[in-house]
Design a protein around this motif. Structure first.
Motif, PDB file in Angstrom:
ATOM      1  N   ALA A  60      39.711  34.255  17.517  1.00 15.62           N
ATOM      2  CA  ALA A  60      40.259  32.870  17.669  1.00 15.62           C
ATOM      3  C   ALA A  60      39.054  32.048  17.606  1.00 15.62           C
ATOM      4  O   ALA A  60      37.703  32.209  17.988  1.00 15.62           O
ATOM      5  CB  ALA A  60      40.783  32.473  19.221  1.00 15.62           C
ATOM      6  N   SER A 384      51.114  23.237  17.946  1.00 16.18           N
ATOM      7  CA  SER A 384      50.069  24.206  17.115  1.00 16.18           C
ATOM      8  C   SER A 384      49.232  23.291  16.105  1.00 16.18           C
ATOM      9  O   SER A 384      49.532  22.249  16.271  1.00 16.18           O
ATOM     10  CB  SER A 384      51.213  24.895  16.521  1.00 16.18           C
ATOM     11  OG  SER A 384      51.884  24.084  15.502  1.00 16.18           O
ATOM     12  N   TYR A 392      55.014  28.434  26.151  1.00 20.06           N
ATOM     13  CA  TYR A 392      54.832  29.773  27.129  1.00 20.06           C
ATOM     14  C   TYR A 392      55.698  29.980  28.325  1.00 20.06           C
ATOM     15  O   TYR A 392      55.618  29.022  28.923  1.00 20.06           O
ATOM     16  CB  TYR A 392      53.306  29.763  27.264  1.00 20.06           C
ATOM     17  CG  TYR A 392      52.347  29.880  26.222  1.00 20.06           C
ATOM     18  CD1 TYR A 392      52.218  31.183  25.339  1.00 20.06           C
ATOM     19  CD2 TYR A 392      52.005  28.883  25.434  1.00 20.06           C
ATOM     20  CE1 TYR A 392      51.354  31.202  24.110  1.00 20.06           C
ATOM     21  CE2 TYR A 392      51.237  28.796  24.413  1.00 20.06           C
ATOM     22  CZ  TYR A 392      51.009  29.942  23.775  1.00 20.06           C
ATOM     23  OH  TYR A 392      50.066  29.796  22.542  1.00 20.06           O
ATOM     24  N   LYS A 404      57.036  33.385  24.237  1.00 20.52           N
ATOM     25  CA  LYS A 404      56.660  32.222  23.691  1.00 20.52           C
ATOM     26  C   LYS A 404      57.734  31.648  22.922  1.00 20.52           C
ATOM     27  O   LYS A 404      58.399  32.471  22.235  1.00 20.52           O
ATOM     28  CB  LYS A 404      55.529  31.891  23.276  1.00 20.52           C
ATOM     29  CG  LYS A 404      55.093  32.343  21.800  1.00 20.52           C
ATOM     30  CD  LYS A 404      53.631  32.136  21.360  1.00 20.52           C
ATOM     31  CE  LYS A 404      53.460  32.701  19.768  1.00 20.52           C
ATOM     32  NZ  LYS A 404      51.958  32.261  19.425  1.00 20.52           N
ATOM     33  N   ARG A 462      50.330  41.373  20.069  1.00 20.89           N
ATOM     34  CA  ARG A 462      51.140  40.681  18.910  1.00 20.89           C
ATOM     35  C   ARG A 462      52.336  40.042  19.873  1.00 20.89           C
ATOM     36  O   ARG A 462      52.780  40.399  20.584  1.00 20.89           O
ATOM     37  CB  ARG A 462      51.473  41.500  17.695  1.00 20.89           C
ATOM     38  CG  ARG A 462      52.497  42.526  17.974  1.00 20.89           C
ATOM     39  CD  ARG A 462      52.779  43.499  16.902  1.00 20.89           C
ATOM     40  NE  ARG A 462      53.398  44.717  17.167  1.00 20.89           N
ATOM     41  CZ  ARG A 462      54.751  44.725  16.632  1.00 20.89           C
ATOM     42  NH1 ARG A 462      55.129  43.808  15.932  1.00 20.89           N
ATOM     43  NH2 ARG A 462      55.487  45.766  16.959  1.00 20.89           N
ATOM     44  N   TRP A 463      52.864  38.880  19.126  1.00 21.64           N
ATOM     45  CA  TRP A 463      54.037  38.228  19.403  1.00 21.64           C
ATOM     46  C   TRP A 463      55.238  39.003  18.779  1.00 21.64           C
ATOM     47  O   TRP A 463      55.071  38.641  17.538  1.00 21.64           O
ATOM     48  CB  TRP A 463      54.167  36.717  19.498  1.00 21.64           C
ATOM     49  CG  TRP A 463      53.114  36.322  20.491  1.00 21.64           C
ATOM     50  CD1 TRP A 463      51.797  35.703  19.951  1.00 21.64           C
ATOM     51  CD2 TRP A 463      53.068  36.036  21.547  1.00 21.64           C
ATOM     52  NE1 TRP A 463      51.190  34.987  21.154  1.00 21.64           N
ATOM     53  CE2 TRP A 463      52.004  35.257  22.262  1.00 21.64           C
ATOM     54  CE3 TRP A 463      54.188  36.196  22.738  1.00 21.64           C
ATOM     55  CZ2 TRP A 463      51.932  35.119  23.343  1.00 21.64           C
ATOM     56  CZ3 TRP A 463      53.946  35.852  23.646  1.00 21.64           C
ATOM     57  CH2 TRP A 463      52.836  35.337  24.365  1.00 21.64           C
ATOM     58  N   GLU A 550      44.736  32.964  20.723  1.00 22.23           N
ATOM     59  CA  GLU A 550      45.666  33.047  19.560  1.00 22.23           C
ATOM     60  C   GLU A 550      44.793  33.213  18.496  1.00 22.23           C
ATOM     61  O   GLU A 550      43.547  32.546  18.344  1.00 22.23           O
ATOM     62  CB  GLU A 550      46.506  31.864  19.680  1.00 22.23           C
ATOM     63  CG  GLU A 550      47.592  31.597  20.655  1.00 22.23           C
ATOM     64  CD  GLU A 550      48.741  32.604  20.851  1.00 22.23           C
ATOM     65  OE1 GLU A 550      48.609  33.779  20.045  1.00 22.23           O
ATOM     66  OE2 GLU A 550      49.785  32.378  21.272  1.00 22.23           O
ATOM     67  N   SER A 551      45.125  33.965  17.450  1.00 19.00           N
ATOM     68  CA  SER A 551      44.320  33.813  16.223  1.00 19.00           C
ATOM     69  C   SER A 551      44.289  32.724  15.612  1.00 19.00           C
ATOM     70  O   SER A 551      45.338  31.866  15.604  1.00 19.00           O
ATOM     71  CB  SER A 551      45.130  34.972  15.397  1.00 19.00           C
ATOM     72  OG  SER A 551      45.078  36.289  15.906  1.00 19.00           O
ATOM     73  N   ASN A 555      48.316  28.185  18.388  1.00 11.00           N
ATOM     74  CA  ASN A 555      49.191  28.598  19.099  1.00 11.00           C
ATOM     75  C   ASN A 555      50.240  29.209  18.435  1.00 11.00           C
ATOM     76  O   ASN A 555      51.174  29.754  19.588  1.00 11.00           O
ATOM     77  CB  ASN A 555      49.362  27.578  20.405  1.00 11.00           C
ATOM     78  CG  ASN A 555      48.104  27.364  21.154  1.00 11.00           C
ATOM     79  OD1 ASN A 555      47.366  26.687  21.031  1.00 11.00           O
ATOM     80  ND2 ASN A 555      48.171  27.929  22.273  1.00 11.00           N
ATOM     81  N   GLU A 558      50.947  34.782  15.470  1.00 11.21           N
ATOM     82  CA  GLU A 558      51.662  36.043  15.919  1.00 11.21           C
ATOM     83  C   GLU A 558      50.968  37.224  16.425  1.00 11.21           C
ATOM     84  O   GLU A 558      51.278  38.289  16.661  1.00 11.21           O
ATOM     85  CB  GLU A 558      52.924  36.488  14.831  1.00 11.21           C
ATOM     86  CG  GLU A 558      53.783  35.623  14.538  1.00 11.21           C
ATOM     87  CD  GLU A 558      54.724  36.025  13.595  1.00 11.21           C
ATOM     88  OE1 GLU A 558      54.794  37.188  12.954  1.00 11.21           O
ATOM     89  OE2 GLU A 558      55.946  35.421  13.591  1.00 11.21           O
ATOM     90  N   PHE A 560      46.974  37.979  18.518  1.00 13.94           N
ATOM     91  CA  PHE A 560      46.063  37.496  19.597  1.00 13.94           C
ATOM     92  C   PHE A 560      45.010  38.547  20.016  1.00 13.94           C
ATOM     93  O   PHE A 560      45.261  39.477  19.902  1.00 13.94           O
ATOM     94  CB  PHE A 560      46.937  36.568  20.753  1.00 13.94           C
ATOM     95  CG  PHE A 560      47.691  37.440  21.465  1.00 13.94           C
ATOM     96  CD1 PHE A 560      47.097  38.313  22.560  1.00 13.94           C
ATOM     97  CD2 PHE A 560      48.993  37.856  21.383  1.00 13.94           C
ATOM     98  CE1 PHE A 560      48.069  39.219  23.176  1.00 13.94           C
ATOM     99  CE2 PHE A 560      49.864  38.370  21.940  1.00 13.94           C
ATOM    100  CZ  PHE A 560      49.550  39.526  22.907  1.00 13.94           C
ATOM    101  N   TRP A 562      42.850  39.145  23.957  1.00 17.95           N
ATOM    102  CA  TRP A 562      43.079  38.939  25.396  1.00 17.95           C
ATOM    103  C   TRP A 562      42.059  39.459  26.210  1.00 17.95           C
ATOM    104  O   TRP A 562      41.383  40.330  25.593  1.00 17.95           O
ATOM    105  CB  TRP A 562      44.690  39.306  25.997  1.00 17.95           C
ATOM    106  CG  TRP A 562      44.730  41.083  25.903  1.00 17.95           C
ATOM    107  CD1 TRP A 562      45.330  41.666  24.748  1.00 17.95           C
ATOM    108  CD2 TRP A 562      44.356  41.938  26.774  1.00 17.95           C
ATOM    109  NE1 TRP A 562      45.229  42.810  25.009  1.00 17.95           N
ATOM    110  CE2 TRP A 562      44.706  43.152  26.134  1.00 17.95           C
ATOM    111  CE3 TRP A 562      44.020  41.954  28.155  1.00 17.95           C
ATOM    112  CZ2 TRP A 562      44.539  44.566  26.979  1.00 17.95           C
ATOM    113  CZ3 TRP A 562      43.549  42.829  28.829  1.00 17.95           C
ATOM    114  CH2 TRP A 562      44.135  44.187  28.298  1.00 17.95           C
TER     115      TRP A 562
END
Length: 700
Positions: A60, A384, A392, A404, A462-463, A550-551, A555, A558, A560, A562
């Protein structure tokens, strides 16, 4: 009078952390005493290690989101005028204009204690702003313990205040709207002569129903200080109470679903009331969000629902075997909609994020189905890079998930009626995601809390999308099934089972996201998921803080990275970690719950269920710079109380603090209190304000 021992000497039931059995009964229906509802066999963390390539993720960058600029302000107008007024200035936006400074927190930390009062640092003061039973709606009668009524309670400040926030009413920062959640009731501490829930009168049950929900109260600054008080009675035109009976409506793809229809609402579009409102969030267009959490305990009759509905109800912690589960609230005696045998879909109408326009006391709150249904702690918002809304959310249950939501439409800047009308629709359609975490050192995690050889608990993630617009992305499930039975949908796609994810808050300065993982004493137990790098400690009774980047600093991304900056507990315990900071200089902290950020980007942590033997409290910690990880305790609350929430106003001059369930200790009652805070007679939940005596910023 029975002698009460200090909190650290009281017996504690296994699995409850530092909470009393009374708190566990009334707050969550003894959730920790029952098997976790998540019995899915979706892959555990260790099984998915390496599934997401670390090389495929971008680190990020700097600022993670656009923050909306300060908007116009709204005057203290009547309800109809307020509805047409310009959008209010947004506290989060104002915070972005304050210089970051060094991040150092200059107050002397409060030592752990079990005193029956609120303790603040030297140089600070506090006062009670509102307590249970105080007037909210003009004309409410003065509260007396022996003269309660449901009609009066529906106009008075509710019980067990939790998340809170203020919104401006003028340009000088002297008047504001305070919005407060009321999570649950404890009838032991409400009604003189209480014996058992079964012995409650129908009127007492209705009083409890009216004590749930939210309060909206006009408040004003005292002189030029950081202290606040309710405005004069004649000026409370925007004051409002939301209760378990207030009319609301559904929005989004699941509105009108057969899963939401009842005999009283055959179209599945309207619902009465909100339950177990825990945390929330503030939108950039000046509305508030409130999360419905442990709603399951209010329902009986799960044994009599159609067989095809039982698995979904059970996944949300509703007893489908016994007609009258132990610990149920008895509300079906006052309102048959809480009997699922008679109304099998009624439980599906709770567990949502609702949006309330506090500037219009005549507006109808909306439950947004696009954000999914689970045991919502709250929903915290940031924008975003392209101006879409990102919310979130945590599902507060052992071994449940982080979520999210990213809106389809972009937020429109400006404070005109057209812009605000557009922005009020942003949470009605978008993409709902659930989080999957990957590790860098999965093989080194043994449950002891020992750091891996790379010196950090960290990884990628990932989301996973569950729904986009009106389309389900989960095979075998329709869009309304995904949104009404979100836990079942998430189980199918393999997210990571977490240690009670509660508040999830983006830092408005950096866009990084912080999640409070409160605790999970079942982590690593026989037949339960083992420790993993995102939940690195077995028998995790103290909890931890998770940081997500987040990448591309966006925000809406999809993917990230952590890490875990704080593993809570006694700093002398080798299993604790404070971002590498000298542990001899940090305050002990246990069971993080609610999160907030001050104007400098420091993280403020409220705790619930301190398992270290002292009272809960409010803590502050820099998350950037040389002081990162330096946790300092700012405040303690009375015995039995939860430090439920704190909100630091934009200029950092006042902390609004929610003190929930003081004196909630086994054996206590309103006749035989374990605490006499705040007024010296018996315990009453209350909101306080804390300020610095020299008028300067709090903490800094």
């Amino acid at each position: 009078m029975t002698e009460f021992r200090p909190a650290h000497l009281l017996p504690v039931l296994a699995g409850h952390g530092g909470r009393s059995a009374m708190t566990c009964q009334y707050r969550c229906g003894n959730a920790c005493s029952h098997p976790a509802p998540n019995t899915s066999d979706n892959p555990y963390f260790g099984d998915i290690a390496g599934e997401v390539s670390r090389r495929g993720l971008l680190r990020a960058g700097a600022l993670g989101a656009l923050v909306v600029g300060a908007a116009g302000t709204i005057g203290a107008t009547a309800g109809g005028e307020a509805a047409q007024a310009a959008a209010p200035a947004v506290p989060e936006a104002a915070r972005a204009t304050v210089p970051a400074g060094s991040g150092a927190l200059t107050f002397k930390p409060i030592p752990p204690n079990t005193l029956d009062t609120v303790i603040v640092p030297n140089g600070y003061d506090h006062s009670v702003l509102l307590a249970w039973g105080d007037e909210v709606v003009p004309g409410a009668p003065a509260w007396r313990a022996d003269r309660q009524s449901s009609a009066a309670q529906a106009r008075q400040f509710g019980f067990n205040n939790d998340w809170l926030v203020t919104l401006p009413l003028d340009r000088r920062g002297r008047r504001a709207l305070l919005v407060v959640n009321h999570e649950y009731t404890n009838e032991n501490l409400m009604f003189p002569g209480f014996t058992t829930l079964d012995a409650l009168t129908v009127e007492q049950i209705k009083i409890a129903m009216a004590a749930h929900g939210l309060s909206v109260v006009e408040v004003e600054r005292v002189g030029d200080t950081g202290e606040w008080r309710p405005v004069d009675k004649g000026a409370r035109r925007l004051n409002r109470r939301i209760t378990a009976s207030t009319k609301m409506r559904f929005t989004g793809p699941a509105a009108g679903s057969p899963l939401l229809r009842t005999a009283a609402d055959p179209r599945g579009l309207t619902v009465r009331g909100s339950l177990n409102n825990c945390a929330g969030g503030l939108t950039p267009w000046g509305t508030i969000l409130s999360g419905e959490e442990n709603f399951n305990q209010y329902f009986v009759g799960g044994d009599g629902v159609p067989a095809e509905a039982k698995s979904a109800l059970a996944r949300y912690g509703i007893d489908t075997v016994n007609r009258y589960p132990s610990g149920s609230r008895k509300w079906e005696r006052a309102d048959e909609r809480f009997d699922l045998t008679l109304n099998p879909n009624e439980a599906n109408r709770f567990g949502w994020i609702l949006e309330l326009d506090p500037y219009d006391p005549n507006s109808t709150p909306r439950k947004h189905t696009a954000l999914g249904r689970f045991k919502h702690e709250g929903a915290e918002i940031i924008l975003s890079k392209d101006g879409r809304v990102v919310a979130y959310m945590g599902d507060d249950e052992r071994f449940d998930y982080l979520y999210k939501f990213v809106s389809d439409k972009k937020m429109r800047r400006g404070d005109g009626p057209a812009e605000r009308a557009h922005n009020m629709t942003l949470l009605e359609s978008g993409t709902l995601y659930v989080a999957q975490f990957d590790a860098t050192s999965a093989s080194e995690i043994d449950g002891s809390g020992k750091l891996p050889t790379d010196g950090a608990f960290n990884g990628t993630g990932r989301w996973i999308p569950l729904a986009r617009g009106n389309k389900s992305l989960v095979p075998g499930m329709t869009i309304d099934q995904v949104l009404v039975h979100t836990r079942l949908a998430a189980d199918k796609v393999g997210p990571t089972k977490m240690d009670r994810p509660e508040d999830v808050a983006p830092n408005p300065r950096t866009g990084k996201v912080y999640a409070a993982l409160t605790n999970n004493t079942r982590r690593g137990a026989a037949g339960q998921p083992a420790a993993d790098e995102a939940n690195p400690r077995a028998n995790n009774k103290h909890g931890h803080i998770l940081e997500i980047t987040e990448s591309r600093g966006d925000n809406a991304a999809e993917t990230f990275t952590w890490n875990i900056p704080i593993v809570c507990g006694d700093p002398a315990d080798p299993s604790t970690f404070f971002a590498g900071y000298d542990k001899t200089k940090v305050s002990p902290i246990s069971c993080p719950d609610n999160l907030d950020f001050d104007a400098h980007g420091n993280l403020w942590i409220s705790t619930d269920g301190n398992a270290l033997g002292s009272n809960d409290g409010l803590f502050a910690v820099p998350v950037e710079g040389p002081e990162r990880g330096h946790v300092k305790q700012f405040l303690t609350v009375p015995p039995g109380a939860e430090q439920a929430s704190a909100y630091l106003e934009p200029d950092n001059r006042t902390a609004f603090v929610s003190v929930q369930h003081p004196g909630e200790i086994d054996g206590a009652s309103i006749d035989n209190p374990a605490s006499t805070w705040p007024h010296g007679d018996f315990a009453r939940p209350a909101v306080i304000t804390v300020w610095r005596l020299d008028g300067r910023q709090i903490g800094a």
